[in-house]
Write an enzyme that holds these catalytic residues in place. Structure first.
Site, PDB file in Angstrom:
ATOM      1  N   ASP A  49     -13.478   1.203   4.910  1.00  0.00           N
ATOM      2  CA  ASP A  49     -13.852   1.411   3.508  1.00  0.00           C
ATOM      3  C   ASP A  49     -12.844   2.299   2.776  1.00  0.00           C
ATOM      4  OD1 ASP A  49     -16.159   0.063   4.357  1.00  0.00           O
ATOM      5  OD2 ASP A  49     -17.230   1.939   4.702  1.00  0.00           O
ATOM      6  N   GLU A 227     -21.802  -6.350  -1.593  1.00  0.00           N
ATOM      7  CA  GLU A 227     -21.774  -4.895  -1.472  1.00  0.00           C
ATOM      8  C   GLU A 227     -20.340  -4.450  -1.704  1.00  0.00           C
ATOM      9  OE1 GLU A 227     -22.950  -3.776   2.485  1.00  0.00           O
ATOM     10  OE2 GLU A 227     -21.026  -4.342   3.340  1.00  0.00           O
TER      11      GLU A 227
END
Length: 739
Positions: A49, A227
């Site tokens: 991420d 997401e």
């Protein structure tokens, strides 16, 4: 953030630890500097991420999710942070938070996921997922927290209250309030995007300090599909990047990045086909997906722009030969990668559509022809045109005009970090053109020519540091002012020049002092103009195909024959079975035929009325590349909770058990066309299957690639399974092969 996936044909396990092969033209930058993915290899085996910012010191800083960094380390870091001078070679510089540091509202043992770091006013803010709070006994009552710091390396101090508090879910538990991403609009308003599969992606307005949600959030991307959002503004459009499918299925991970755009930061966002991202049949144009090389699970992106103006996407991916950290089925090993982000026809795509890179590539431009960080006190490379200038504390402050002795010709990008510490106006001059901040406006003015200007947001404090960037290509000038050069401009002005730009760069300050830092000028990047070609569809191989005109062709073979599947009136009608192929069940029927050798494209047209919005898990029908019950790639239109998706699922044996994951390829209609493009890798002999889907049989969306070992012989077939309630019948018009 991507540790979890509520939807999909195989539900992921909750836990913290958790194409084409054509080459894109190498157009980013010039010179000998090159890089090779993963760029985190110098300091980390996994760095999920990731986001990257450029600091006040001109260096680059990367932040990742709280995981161990290395094999065997075992202990998770608390938002690990790395620093680089060139976006290629990175050094770990510590964790953002100490082992016992957490906000007062976080539960002991809470983890921090998916950081997003932005400049807000005169400081930096880190938005982060806090996985466990003290509002309930639920261990996944997630919230969005914020911490502030004077610099990208901290020290970070948590805000007293969450930016977005835990949200109870209507179906039980708490909505997944994760994966924050901040955005500042041209009117000065701050927004935060957040959410995941359980609850979808929402956007809320933030207070001026960026620490509190205000107003009512609205849904911009449907639950059970998206997401890991990231929003930026480009040519007047707002682009919502979001990741889809399962982030963490080891060697079967099909995570990828899709995009929609809008004229408003609140949406609605639509894809290239005009399909909304917040509908049951949710759209999404692929930006980044696996292409058959080393990398799978390419997702959860950040964004940056190099000194030449070239945009780049930073993301994590999984090496399919080394998918886990330490042991099988432990933490998914997701290092940090970077690749060129091109804009073609108004839509972003990675490496002109070629996807993630594996080999050596031209590196981002991080050192310019004129590249002044003001680390010393001398100004030998500059000549004054009046006024007073001095270097203190690593920045230049002065009034008047200061001109560089270095010239940059042709198309050029120049930029500087700028503070109006007392000046009425300050900015940059390129040859005959001035671009200044003056009168609370961004103004571009050509000597003897036209002027263009745009107002700055009322709340902008010009004594705070902002980045001013000016690009001239031919006779077109574009200038923008932004908080930290992350695609969230406060003002953009364009000007058509009467003469080409020529001459050195001059710093300007009038009416008082202004402070400049990180001043650069270099040749403007050369954009990619054309996307790599989609798989070629050649002549029909009629001897391999079946139109279902006269019963079932004798070339078909059943695995677990379904007697209710019949051929009549030019179609195969197959009641969807209450069975599946994933895991160890292997109860579903599969109808197969041999495939041609070499490269080919297989296509079917399937009608399946799954309705919309209702939960019909996991009814599906479509095409399959099949070796056996534990090694296949399945391309189907499918009901995943309330959504309808085209899923390209994949199962393979790994460490003694089958592993299943998926990749998303377009949006289904009731009647959907599906393609599998087969290619044999000449170097490895592997079978590569790239998936495509279409809603009309003419316009195609191409997605990811799944591979099969060279010593296998995949057959092509049809499937209709996943659930028999309510009863529904799939209708196949044909199975065709093309060379």
């Amino acid at each position: 953030m991507g540790h979890l996936h509520r939807g999909g044909v195989l539900a992921a396990v909750l836990g913290l630890a958790l194409a084409t092969t054509a080459s894109a033209p190498a157009v980013a930058g010039s010179g000998p500097d090159r890089y090779r993915n993963p760029i985190s290899a110098d300091f980390a085996d996994t760095f999920a991420d990731p986001v990257v910012v450029r600091g006040d010191d001109g260096l680059w800083y990367a932040y990742g999710t709280s995981d161990p960094l290395r094999e065997g380390e075992k202990q998770a870091h608390r938002v690990p942070t790395a620093r680089s001078t060139d976006l290629v070679h990175w050094t770990y510089v510590g964790d953002a938070f100490t082992a016992d540091q957490r906000p007062s509202w976080a539960a002991p043992g809470a983890a921090f996921w998916a950081p997003d770091v932005r400049r807000v006013g005169d400081h930096w803010v880190m938005y982060v997922t806090v996985t466990d709070t003290n509002v309930s006994a639920d261990t996944f009552d997630t919230a969005i927290g914020a911490a502030t710091a004077p610099s990208p390396t901290g020290p970070w101090t948590f805000a007293d209250q969450p930016v977005v508090a835990p949200r109870p879910g209507g179906g039980g538990g708490y909505l997944w309030t994760i994966d924050p991403s901040q955005f500042t609009d041209v009117d000065g308003r701050n927004y935060l995007y957040f959410g995941s599969y359980y609850g979808g992606i929402s956007v809320t307005e933030l207070s001026a300090d960026g620490l509190h949600a205000v107003g009512t959030p609205n849904l911009v991307a449907v639950d059970n599909k998206f997401e890991g959002s990231y929003v930026l503004r480009h040519d007047g459009w707002y682009y919502l990047f979001a990741s889809t499918a399962n982030c963490c299925a080891g060697p079967a991970t099909g995570y990828s990045v899709h995009v929609g755009r809008s004229r408003s930061p609140r949406g609605p966002f639509v894809d290239r086909d005009g399909l909304r991202l917040n509908a049951s049949r949710a759209g999404g144009t692929p930006v980044l997906t696996q292409n058959g090389n080393r990398w799978i699970g390419t997702g959860h992106n950040g964004f940056l722009t190099d000194l030449s103006g070239q945009d780049w996407i930073v993301y994590h991916a999984i090496d399919r030969a080394d998918p886990y950290l330490d042991e099988p089925f432990g933490i998914n090993e997701r290092p940090m990668l970077i690749d060129r982000l091109d804009w073609i026809g108004g839509w972003p795509t990675v490496n002109a559509g070629a996807g993630p890179s594996e080999g050596s590539r031209p590196a981002p431009v991080t050192t310019a022809r004129l590249d002044e960080r003001f680390t010393g006190t001398a100004l030998a490379g500059w000549r004054t045109g009046g006024g007073t200038w001095q270097v203190t504390d690593g920045a230049l402050t002065g009034t008047g005009a200061l001109t560089s002795r270095t010239s940059v010709g042709g198309d050029v990008r120049a930029e500087a970090d700028l503070r109006l510490t007392g000046a009425d106006a300050a900015g940059l001059r390129l040859g005959r053109v001035d671009v200044r901040v003056e009168g609370h406006r961004l103004v571009a003015r050509e000597a003897g020519g036209a002027t263009a200007s745009v107002a700055l947001p009322a709340g902008v404090d010009l004594a705070d540091r902002h980045n001013l960037a000016v690009e001239v290509r031919g006779r077109q000038l574009v200038a923008e002012l932004s908080p930290a050069r992350l695609g969230d401009q406060l003002a953009v002005v364009t000007l058509r020049l009467t003469h080409p730009t020529a001459g050195p760069l001059t710093l300007l300050a009038a009416g008082g002092p202004a402070t400049f830092d990180n001043v650069s000028a270099t040749r403007l990047y050369r954009p990619a103009r054309q996307a790599v070609a989609a798989p070629r569809v050649g002549p029909l191989l009629s001897g391999w195909s079946d139109e279902f005109d006269d019963g079932l062709d004798p070339a078909w073979r059943w695995v677990r024959q379904n007697p209710d599947a019949t051929v009549r009136d030019g179609a195969l009608r197959w009641p969807v079975e209450g069975s599946d192929l994933t895991g160890t069940g292997n109860t579903a029927g599969v109808l197969l035929r041999d495939a041609p050798t070499g490269d080919y494209v297989a296509e079917t047209k399937v009608t399946l009325d799954l309705g919309e919005e209702t939960v019909r898990n996991f009814q599906q029908a479509g095409m399959i590349a099949y070796v056996d019950d534990d090694r296949f790639a399945r391309l189907t239109q499918v009901a995943i909770w309330n959504t309808r998706q085209v899923e390209y699922g994949y199962e393979l044996p790994f460490a003694g058990q089958p592993v299943y994951g998926g990749n998303i390829v377009g949006t289904p209609a009731t009647t959907t066309w599906l393609r599998l493009a087969h290619h044999v890798d000449p170097a490895t002999g592997e079978h590569e299957f790239r998936a495509g889907s279409s809603r009309d049989g003419t316009h195609w969306t191409w997605g990811g690639v799944w591979t099969f070992p060279a010593d296998t012989t995949p057959r092509i077939g049809l499937v209709a399974h996943g659930g028999a309630n309510p009863p529904v019948t799939a209708e196949f018009d044909y199975l065709r092969f093309y060379r």
